[in-house]
Design a protein around this motif. Structure first.
Motif, PDB file in Angstrom:
ATOM      1  N   ALA A  18     -21.986  32.797  22.616  1.00 32.74           N
ATOM      2  CA  ALA A  18     -21.113  32.999  21.456  1.00 32.74           C
ATOM      3  C   ALA A  18     -21.268  34.413  20.913  1.00 32.74           C
ATOM      4  N   ASP A  21     -22.638  36.348  14.711  1.00 32.74           N
ATOM      5  CA  ASP A  21     -22.174  35.919  13.399  1.00 32.74           C
ATOM      6  C   ASP A  21     -22.850  36.817  12.376  1.00 32.74           C
ATOM      7  N   GLY A  23     -22.774  36.957   9.323  1.00 30.53           N
ATOM      8  CA  GLY A  23     -23.275  36.261   8.152  1.00 30.53           C
ATOM      9  C   GLY A  23     -24.648  35.660   8.340  1.00 30.53           C
ATOM     10  N   LYS A  24     -25.109  35.597   9.603  1.00 27.48           N
ATOM     11  CA  LYS A  24     -26.413  35.002   9.878  1.00 27.48           C
ATOM     12  C   LYS A  24     -27.490  36.028  10.195  1.00 27.48           C
ATOM     13  N   GLU A  35     -20.038  45.407   8.283  1.00 23.14           N
ATOM     14  CA  GLU A  35     -18.618  45.184   8.555  1.00 23.14           C
ATOM     15  C   GLU A  35     -17.866  46.501   8.603  1.00 23.14           C
ATOM     16  N   ARG A  73     -16.277  42.513  18.662  1.00 23.10           N
ATOM     17  CA  ARG A  73     -16.035  41.369  17.768  1.00 23.10           C
ATOM     18  C   ARG A  73     -16.139  40.039  18.524  1.00 23.10           C
ATOM     19  N   THR A  74     -15.778  40.035  19.782  1.00 21.64           N
ATOM     20  CA  THR A  74     -15.776  38.787  20.541  1.00 21.64           C
ATOM     21  C   THR A  74     -16.796  38.787  21.685  1.00 21.64           C
TER      22      THR A  74
END
Length: 263
Positions: A18, A21, A23-24, A35, A73-74
């Motif tokens: 994945a 993230d 945020g983690k 960001e 991003r991916t």
């Protein structure tokens, strides 16, 4: 003890998993700055590839790094401790530490990054190319950009290190992103590696350059394996001597010289 490390220019290939993230990630107060830098880097690399290559200081043979950055991003992510490679991380050998030492590493190691600001080795990130001294559109010079957000985040991270000592092993461009002040500066240690040689009966010392990172990686590994928790610069020097190293006071407060005869 909190140990501040530089990243490595080289990164391991990650082909599945994945994406990251944000945020983690550790040090969550850095999220807005992360960001902003990520947007600037991806935007740069999705545009003119030649312009991006020049802005990032990449050679002709490193054009694929621009393509990789464009898809950050991916892109699949792994723990930072497995993404960062290079001389220091090879010498540190995170994957071969025993479980107790790995737990200490997850608590105490903080890797500085032009893209992420700073991450812990358990944070999941994709491979990227963005040197700490780079300039990005809308961001400017990364060391300057990161100073304000890092000034808020790092004292909290350093304060949470139970032993109290901060061992700063960063290289110059990453040191410019945050400099400890006040009480934190007084409990920060730096380490300079000196190579001692005797030639023709004359002993000389020189600052190690090429093997500097390898020596520092080995030192961090030894401290983690030994479970050393020095609270002061003097206690760090004693711990290193206990591990068989020759250590002397350095040229400035908080600085230590590690003297080696073999590289």
């Amino acid at each position: 003890m909190l140990v501040l490390l530089p990243p490595s220019e080289g990164k391991a290939r990650v082909t599945s998993g994945a994406p990251a993230d944000l945020g983690k990630l550790s040090l969550p107060s850095l999220a807005p700055a992360r960001e902003a830098v990520l947007d600037a880097l991806v935007g740069l690399c999705q545009g003119d590839a030649e312009k991006a290559r020049e802005a990032l200081g990449l050679s002709e043979g490193q054009r694929d790094e621009v393509t990789r950055n464009a898809g950050l991003r991916t892109a699949p992510a792994r723990q930072a401790g497995a993404v960062y490679t290079g001389v220091l991380y090879e010498a540190l050998g995170l994957a071969t530490l025993d479980e107790a030492a790995r737990r200490r590493a997850r608590r105490s190691l903080l890797v500085f990054s032009g893209l992420w600001g700073a991450v812990r080795i358990g944070d999941r990130i994709p491979p990227y190319r963005c040197a700490g001294g780079a300039r990005l559109p809308g961001i400017g010079a990364l060391p300057t950009f990161w100073r304000e957000p890092m000034a808020r985040a790092l004292p909290e991270a350093a304060g949470s290190a139970r032993s109290g000592l901060v061992l700063d092993l960063r290289s110059t461009s990453y040191a410019g992103m945050w400099r400890p002040t006040g009480e934190l500066a007084r409990r920060t240690a730096t380490l300079r590696v000196l190579h001692e040689q005797t030639v023709g009966g004359v002993t000389r010392r020189s600052v190690v350059s090429h093997f500097n990172k390898a020596v520092k990686g080995r030192v961090v590994r030894e401290l983690l394996t030994a479970g050393a928790t020095p609270r002061t610069v003097e206690a760090l020097a004693a711990a290193l001597r206990d591990l068989g190293h020759t250590v002397e006071p350095g040229p400035t407060p908080g600085a230590l010289d590690l003297v080696v005869t073999e590289l």
